[in-house]
Write an enzyme that holds these catalytic residues in place. Structure first.
Site, mmCIF file in Angstrom:
data_model
loop_
_atom_site.group_PDB
_atom_site.id
_atom_site.type_symbol
_atom_site.label_atom_id
_atom_site.label_comp_id
_atom_site.label_asym_id
_atom_site.label_seq_id
_atom_site.Cartn_x
_atom_site.Cartn_y
_atom_site.Cartn_z
ATOM 1 N N ASP A 185 0.920 -1.225 0.060
ATOM 2 C CA ASP A 185 0.069 -0.103 0.046
ATOM 3 C C ASP A 185 0.931 1.296 -0.147
ATOM 4 O O ASP A 185 1.997 1.153 0.682
ATOM 5 C CB ASP A 185 -1.020 -0.076 1.153
ATOM 6 C CG ASP A 185 -1.915 1.258 1.286
ATOM 7 O OD1 ASP A 185 -2.754 1.267 0.632
ATOM 8 O OD2 ASP A 185 -1.644 2.103 2.099
ATOM 9 N N GLU A 215 1.388 -0.296 -4.997
ATOM 10 C CA GLU A 215 0.181 0.548 -5.269
ATOM 11 C C GLU A 215 0.943 2.012 -5.368
ATOM 12 O O GLU A 215 0.848 2.691 -4.577
ATOM 13 C CB GLU A 215 -0.733 0.412 -3.956
ATOM 14 C CG GLU A 215 -1.996 1.110 -4.469
ATOM 15 C CD GLU A 215 -2.464 2.346 -3.492
ATOM 16 O OE1 GLU A 215 -3.408 2.826 -3.567
ATOM 17 O OE2 GLU A 215 -1.811 2.313 -2.539
#
Length: 458
Positions: A185, A215
């Protein structure tokens, strides 16, 4: 931290819903036992789990500590706007509910580089820890001068104790849950070198085939390529430029489709592009809102699921539906449940070399020629205007074959001519996927009866 949180306000990486911490044992998603039951059921279906790993910050500290810090400009985090002074930041993590189970590491101020709250002054700002050898990581996104700091208490991934604990956790959780992959993330907000080292460590110690997605959310394809260069192509990334393109085109009447892949990650680096149409963050009202018009979603999924390049992903809500803005009104899945049919078409027919027919502004298509095992291949044709047709070559070996639209959008079949071409049709604002009729007929069922068996029965 919050039992009702989605997990990005991360308190204890080692607590999977097993320990009584922060007011609950279970997370929003359930207990550890329920998680393990889910993974067991997934494994029985040959589905591998990808873990969404939040490694750049911690939240919900047990107590504040006093340390020296400087305030930085929130719009230019590389510029200090105050002299060093003592603040009280929430950086003390003892994990009393877990104790030393799985890890004896406790976190203190020296394990962080920044916070966003000074308890002493009750002031919200971005503070950078002021101490020797303390700074933001240099190998992060250059947005806002330096985009290392994102939220909560920002971890110092150059600190040996932090580094070792996170590497140990990566091995532990991958082995414990038999993970198939990790989604890192907020990849543009923490050290690319650490991400590379983390992936290498977990592959070496737990799963040599670990699939790792960074990401790195930006529409700038060159920035994503720069990130992939930093991690030496050991991690893949989401094709955000393609998501942006889908969103823009879907809201323009009769937009030109011919350049839909121009300057996207899947065009430039097909082996490292995870192609998506939307995800949880791109929904209306979310931070990364990039909505794709429902009428265009079938077209977008056909362009990701059936093509040779990229690693496609399907959003849960586009198959099963999601809750509306008031979290009570269900929103039905788009496309009359045809997206699951595309996933099945990918599994059965999307093989072999590819030839594109991107020669009309509002009607494009491509051919997959199949291989020795999947001889049929397929033809995909889409239109974002009116009904249309396109003559495409499927091979001289296909002469006199009958081809049908397995999505059922076109009722009539196509006969391949003596040169190996077929005149394939598509409805307005629609997609059709054509395959050899004999490739799907069996058991006394018609082509569409065989292929269009209710997805939810599987």
């Amino acid at each position: 931290m919050d039992p009702l949180g989605n997990g990005y306000d991360i308190y204890d990486l080692y607590d999977l819903g097993e320990f009584d911490q922060k007011g609950a044992v279970a997370t929003k998603w359930g207990t550890r036992q329920e998680l393990e039951d889910l993974i067991y059921q997934a494994a029985a279906l040959d589905i591998k789990i990808i873990w969404d790993a939040v490694l750049n910050h911690k939240a919900g500290a047990d107590f504040p500590e006093t340390f020296s810090a400087v305030e930085v400009d929130p719009k230019r985090r590389d510029i200090e706007i105050s002299p060093p002074s003592e603040i009280d930041g929430w950086v003390g993590f003892d994990f009393d509910g877990r104790g030393d189970v799985y890890s004896a590491m406790k976190y203190r101020w020296q394990h962080f580089t920044g916070v966003d709250w000074d308890q002493k002054r009750e002031k919200q700002a971005i503070y950078k820890v002021h101490a020797p050898h303390k700074d933001w990581a240099s190998d992060v996104s250059p947005e806002l001068g330096n985009y290392d700091y994102l939220m909560f208490a920002n971890l110092d991934l150059s600190h040996p104790e932090v580094r070792n604990d996170l590497l140990k956790w990566g091995t532990w959780i991958t082995q414990t849950l038999s993970l198939g992959g990790m989604r890192l993330d907020a990849a543009k907000h923490f050290s690319a070198q650490f991400q590379k080292d983390f992936a290498a460590h977990v592959r070496r110690t737990a799963n040599p085939d670990l699939f790792v997605i960074g990401e790195y959310w930006t529409a700038d394809v060159k920035a994503i390529e720069g990130y992939l260069d930093q991690v030496e192509n050991t991690i893949v990334a989401y094709d955000v430029p393609l998501v942006e393109r889908f969103s823009k085109i879907s809201h323009i009447r009769h937009a030109d489709l011919r350049g839909i892949f121009r300057d996207t990650l899947v065009q430039r680096r097909p082996d490292q592009a995870v192609t998506i149409v939307c995800n949880h963050d791109t929904q209306p009202g979310q931070m990364l809102e990039t909505p794709v018009a429902p009428a265009f979603k079938l077209l977008a999924y056909a362009l990701t699921l059936l093509r040779k390049d990229g690693r496609p992903s399907v959003f849960y809500g586009d198959i099963y539906g999601i809750l509306g803005g008031n979290h009570s009104t269900p929103v039905a899945p788009p496309c009359n449940v045809q997206i699951p049919l595309l996933t099945r078409a990918r599994k059965l027919y999307a093989y072999g070399e590819q030839e594109d027919y991107f020669d009309q502004p509002n009607c494009i298509g491509f051919v997959r020629y199949g291989n020795a095992r999947h001889r049929s291949g397929l033809v995909c044709i889409i239109s974002n205007a009116g009904a249309s047709k396109k003559r495409m070559f499927v091979g001289r070996s296909k002469v006199d074959q009958e081809w049908v639209d397995i999505l059922g959008n076109q009722p009539n079949s196509v006969l391949i001519d003596k040169w190996g071409y077929g005149m394939f049709t598509v409805g307005g604002m629609s997609a059709s996927v054509w395959v050899e009729s004999a490739a799907v007929v069996s058991g006394g069922m018609s082509t569409r009866e065989k292929f269009n068996l209710n997805f939810y029965d599987y």
